[in-house]
Design a protein around this motif. Structure first.
Motif, short mmCIF file in Angstrom:
data_model
loop_
_atom_site.label_atom_id
_atom_site.label_comp_id
_atom_site.label_asym_id
_atom_site.label_seq_id
_atom_site.Cartn_x
_atom_site.Cartn_y
_atom_site.Cartn_z
N GLU A 186 0.84 -1.20 0.00
CA GLU A 186 0.00 0.00 0.00
C GLU A 186 0.88 1.25 0.00
OE1 GLU A 186 -3.21 0.20 -0.31
OE2 GLU A 186 -3.66 -1.94 -0.18
N PHE A 187 1.94 1.21 0.80
CA PHE A 187 2.87 2.34 0.91
C PHE A 187 3.52 2.67 -0.43
CE2 PHE A 187 7.50 2.97 1.20
CZ PHE A 187 7.57 4.24 1.75
N VAL A 188 3.89 1.63 -1.17
CA VAL A 188 4.66 1.88 -2.39
C VAL A 188 3.82 2.60 -3.45
CG1 VAL A 188 4.30 -0.27 -3.69
CG2 VAL A 188 6.57 0.81 -3.66
N LYS A 189 2.51 2.50 -3.33
CA LYS A 189 1.64 3.28 -4.24
C LYS A 189 1.87 4.78 -4.01
CE LYS A 189 -2.18 -0.04 -4.10
NZ LYS A 189 -3.47 -0.28 -3.45
N LEU A 190 2.13 5.14 -2.75
CA LEU A 190 2.37 6.55 -2.43
C LEU A 190 3.74 7.00 -2.96
CD1 LEU A 190 1.02 6.68 1.24
CD2 LEU A 190 -0.22 6.99 -0.93
N VAL A 191 4.70 6.08 -2.98
CA VAL A 191 6.01 6.39 -3.55
C VAL A 191 5.84 6.77 -5.02
CG1 VAL A 191 8.28 5.43 -4.13
CG2 VAL A 191 7.22 4.87 -1.92
N ALA A 192 5.02 6.00 -5.72
CA ALA A 192 4.77 6.30 -7.14
C ALA A 192 4.03 7.63 -7.27
CB ALA A 192 3.97 5.17 -7.77
N GLU A 193 3.01 7.82 -6.43
CA GLU A 193 2.22 9.06 -6.51
C GLU A 193 3.07 10.29 -6.22
OE1 GLU A 193 -1.37 8.92 -4.10
OE2 GLU A 193 -1.72 11.07 -4.37
N ALA A 194 4.06 10.15 -5.34
CA ALA A 194 4.93 11.28 -5.01
C ALA A 194 5.79 11.70 -6.20
CB ALA A 194 5.82 10.92 -3.81
N GLY A 195 5.99 10.78 -7.14
CA GLY A 195 6.75 11.12 -8.33
C GLY A 195 8.16 10.53 -8.41
#
Ligand code: NAI
Ligand code: MG
Length: 492
Positions: A186-195
């Motif tokens: 779930e966390f790694v989706k945020l890594v992608a979203e952050a750019g």
């Protein structure tokens, strides 16, 4: 049933074997999700992606300030989703929502702090003893980092590695514990979203032998950052040494919580309980050895057992719950084994000592908060890490005796000292061999404060400025500023 794929080069994908493994909810004992079961092929895909991102991707073109900005954006996204991430953690590892929600609310600070630190890493100019040269140093990222995390605080302990690694300019392949993989995906989706560009952070899921070991051995991995047991840490260190890889290892402990007769005893009772029963004792810094000075021993034990008996057990999602289940079935069995070992070795059981059969515990993996007195420091219960709600009480006479007992351990992660004597507080903090000493408090942590172990508790430091150095290597650059060409047959 929820299914979790692994995350490689910016994309979610099945395991190359096509296999899945189950993840359990420790509160119900039921399977709640399935996770892709990786192997050496998946490791190779992920490490190749991380290496490409490190060498030829856009990542090395980012300035340190740009890396810092991305880290801060990631911190904002974690703050936005903190509650949701905390709920995933609780479902998968059974720790209390009260603790996990607070942990996830605090987690963005790691990304803000290392985001801020990214562009403060500076080399030095050496005031050289030789004329005609200019010599300076560069701090360069080591390269691909293998981050291997345990099940007790998955996102916190992964972030202790990922945030400084990215600030330093490294790329990461994360292998979360097979017991608690969901939150990392779930966390790694945020890594992608952050750019962050593809390949900068990858997650390969699976077991230690099938994913962890090939990850450490992969020739393109340059550093291993690990938190877990000392047994696995030793195996990892040996494997990494064979390939001259830098390691940071955080390996748990057998921390002494030391109460002097001059302490505020009510505060110390609270500290003793929070040291061992918070997080159901499943923390590397658990104050699992309680050292009590003779003159207050009986009085302290009375207060302590009374408080321990009031602990509310049950649903970790309920804010009223104080002690949750054990995270994994093998860990539950291990804790019960240690209760037997302590009894056989002659420790006296004061409280608990069995699986919790309270109705509110259902079919979960619950063990009653357990206290043994009359423990000798040579007993296995005082020397080996249990990682559960089991407290051993050991008596001491004076300061020298307390120091001797506290340091008579192959571990050295943390220690607590309870005293109202300021001189003693300083003396004890100097004499105890541990990476952290708390005086009149316990279990305090910050992203700013270096954390790590003495002796078998590990190598290297996480958190604070010290941690980023683990992910950097120093290069010395010599520029010839002289006009004349030197004699080629002598050292310059
Ligand atoms: P572990 O140390 O075996 O596992 C930690 C991580 O290492 C997991 O991601 C695991 O898959 C991985 N791993 C296991 N074998 C590996 C190998 N050969 N090569 C590379 N990676 C490998 O811990 P485990 O089995 O989950 O728990 C066992 C004991 O470890 C507990 O009873 C407790 O005493 C201790 N522990 C300590 C922690 C700490 O914070 N220091 C955290 C979790 C467990
Ligand atoms: Mg689980």
């Amino acid at each position: 049933m929820q299914r979790y794929q692994m995350y490689i080069n910016g994309q979610f994908s099945d395991a190359s074997s096509g296999k899945w493994f189950d993840s359990y909810n420790p509160y119900t004992g039921d399977v709640w999700g399935q996770v892709a079961q990786g192997n050496a092929d998946d490791v190779h895909r992920a490490v190749t992606a991380a290496h490409t991102a490190f060498t030829t991707g856009p990542w090395p073109q980012f300035t340190a300030s740009q890396r810092g900005a991305l880290l801060r954006t990631l911190g904002d996204l974690i703050a936005r989703d903190a509650r949701k991430l905390a709920e995933y953690e609780v479902r998968d590892n059974g720790k209390l929502i009260a603790e996990m929600a607070a942990q996830l609310r605090y987690l963005p600070q790691w990304y803000y702090y290392y985001g801020g630190l990214a562009d403060k890493v500076q080399g030095t100019v050496i005031p050289l003893d030789k004329k005609g040269y200019f010599n300076f140093t560069r701090n360069e990222p080591r390269g691909v980092v293998a981050a291997i995390s345990p099940w007790n605080s998955p996102l916190l302990l992964s972030s202790w590695k990922i945030a400084p690694a990215l600030a330093a300019g490294c790329t990461v392949v994360l292998k979360p514990s097979e017991f608690t993989s969901a939150s990392s995906l779930e966390f790694v989706k945020l890594v992608a979203e952050a750019g962050f560009p593809p390949g900068v952070v990858n997650v390969v899921t699976g077991f230690g032998s099938e994913v962890g070991a090939p990850l450490i051995e992969h020739p393109l991995v340059r550093m291993v950052a690990f938190t877990g047991s000392d047994t696995t840490g030793r195996a990892i260190n040996e494997l990494a040494a064979r390939h001259f890889k830098h390691v940071s290892l955080e390996l748990g402990g057998k921390s002494a919580n030391i109460v002097f007769a001059d302490a505020n005893l009510d505060d110390a009772v609270n500290g003793a309980v929070s040291g061992i029963f918070a997080a159901t004792g499943q923390t590397c810094i658990a104050g699992s050895r309680l050292l009590l000075q003779d003159s207050i021993h009986d009085q302290f034990v009375e207060k302590l057992t009374a408080l321990a008996r009031t602990a509310r057990m049950g649903d970790p999602m309920s804010l009223d719950t104080q002690v949750g289940p054990i995270t994994t079935r093998p860990q539950y069995e291990k804790v019960l084994r240690y209760i037997d070992i302590a009894r056989q070795d002659g420790a006296e059981l004061l409280v608990g000592g069995a699986p919790a059969t309270r109705p509110e515990c259902g079919n979960g993996w619950f063990i009653e908060p357990t206290i043994f007195s009359g423990v000798k420091n040579t007993m296995r219960i005082a020397q080996e890490e249990v990682f559960g709600p089991i407290l051993s009480i050991i008596r001491f006479t004076d300061e020298d005796d307390a120091v001797q007992i506290a340091n008579d351990s192959r571990f050295g992660l943390g220690a607590g000292v309870w005293t109202s004597d300021i001189g003693r507080a300083f003396r004890m903090s100097e004499r105890i061999q541990a990476g952290t000493v708390w005086v009149n408090t316990y279990r305090a942590l910050s992203y700013m404060s270096p954390f790590g172990g003495y002796k078998d508790s590990g190598l290297g430091r996480e958190n604070g400025i010290d941690a980023i150095r683990e992910y950097l290597q120093v290069k010395s650059v010599w520029i010839n500023t002289g006009a004349a060409s030197a004699n080629p047959f002598t050292m310059r």
